[in-house]
Design an enzyme around this catalytic site. Sequence first.
Site, PDB file in Angstrom:
ATOM      1  N   GLN A  16      21.765  94.233  19.633  1.00 48.08           N
ATOM      2  CA  GLN A  16      20.468  94.886  19.877  1.00 48.08           C
ATOM      3  C   GLN A  16      19.610  94.078  20.842  1.00 48.08           C
ATOM      4  OE1 GLN A  16      17.716  94.855  16.629  1.00 48.08           O
ATOM      5  NE2 GLN A  16      16.596  96.654  17.326  1.00 48.08           N
ATOM      6  N   TYR A  25      21.759  85.194   4.908  1.00 47.30           N
ATOM      7  CA  TYR A  25      21.213  85.194   6.268  1.00 47.30           C
ATOM      8  C   TYR A  25      20.016  84.249   6.359  1.00 47.30           C
ATOM      9  CZ  TYR A  25      18.966  87.214  10.449  1.00 47.30           C
ATOM     10  OH  TYR A  25      18.380  87.412  11.674  1.00 47.30           O
TER      11      TYR A  25
HETATM   12  N1  SER Z   1      15.958  92.191  11.415  1.00 45.68           N
HETATM   13  C1  SER Z   1      16.595  91.179  10.642  1.00 45.68           C
HETATM   14  C2  SER Z   1      17.224  91.762   9.438  1.00 45.68           C
HETATM   15  O1  SER Z   1      16.721  92.747   8.950  1.00 45.68           O
HETATM   16  C3  SER Z   1      15.591  90.132  10.221  1.00 45.68           C
HETATM   17  O2  SER Z   1      15.570  89.125  11.164  1.00 45.68           O
HETATM   18  O3  SER Z   1      18.179  91.244   8.966  1.00 45.68           O
END
Ligand code: SER
Length: 338
Positions: free
Chosen positions: A31, A162
């Site tokens: 993206q 994450y």
């Molecule tokens: N846009 C990302 C996510 O939703 C956050 O950094 O994982």
Amino acid sequence: MVHKAVFQRRFASQPFNFMAENILVVGACGQVGTELVLTLREKHPNKIVVASDIKPSSNEEFMQGGPFETLDVLNKEQCFDVVKKHGISQVYNLAALLSATAEKNPEFGWKLNMEGHFNILDLAREGHLKRIFWPSSIAVFGPSTPKQNTPQDCIMDPSTVYGISKLAGERWCEYYHKRWGVDIRSVRYPGLISYKSLPGGGTTDYAVEIFYEAIKNGRYTSFLGADTALPMMYMPDAIKATIDSLEADPDLMKVRSSYNVGAFSFNPEQLAGAIKKHMPEFEIDYNPDFRQQIANGWPQSINDQTARNDWGWSNEYDLDAMVFDMLENLKRKLAVTE
Ligand code: SER
């Protein structure tokens, strides 16, 4: 397989070529990468901007606009070869598994997000790169973090793979800078909204999907609840934050972990309201899934005063300007492609 000693000798014998100042984007088909490559090519016509990803993009215009390298960021030798082949001095390393996808595959999320980061950090530490950009995220914050106007420095207790990988990655950025002088730049992206390419696997993706569904079907079922507010940003501002932070004078970059950058915040109901101003028939309903819990641990709005003070960060788009631009561009895009 190259033996480790041979591999290290190869690195040692090929120091950085200060004549070449070209740019490599790793994870270029994602993206952010797609738009970053297009913008960098426009901004730096005298440099080679090499796009790279694990596999080529299906976007022909993107592929024909400059060199593309098939590159696995987990393969350090391959990264080294691409850096040398194209005389690269700056790398934007965007390769990552986002929050929702990483929850489904925690081991690989950790591996890609950390080992890929180390491979590029180490190329810089060994003198093969001058400057690198690596994005962090609002996911570094957690349930104990102040939710409103979240400060640059505060309690950070991320509860997703994450978020943990991004927080660890930030600490390594600062460590590599302090210990070995690696010139690394980083910002904490909020949810990013774009029409040129789709997000993949994030908790904030609803804020892009909603536009596609509004135009195609006039309605959308949100996977986050009506009042789940999150910090968001329109892609042109995210690209600006990325390039401005990498190109800023090194003396201005006081924070070497990662900077908060903000633009606006909204919840799904407020976004639907902004879309309804242009499409009065648009309808939204809510069916929260596992991503609701991830969103619940994240800030609702961001204080980015430090980035504004240090290197002059500012956003251009607010919520209404973003919605207007998204609808205009996406209507045009969908009319062409469907
Ligand atoms: N846009 C990302 C996510 O939703 C956050 O950094 O994982």
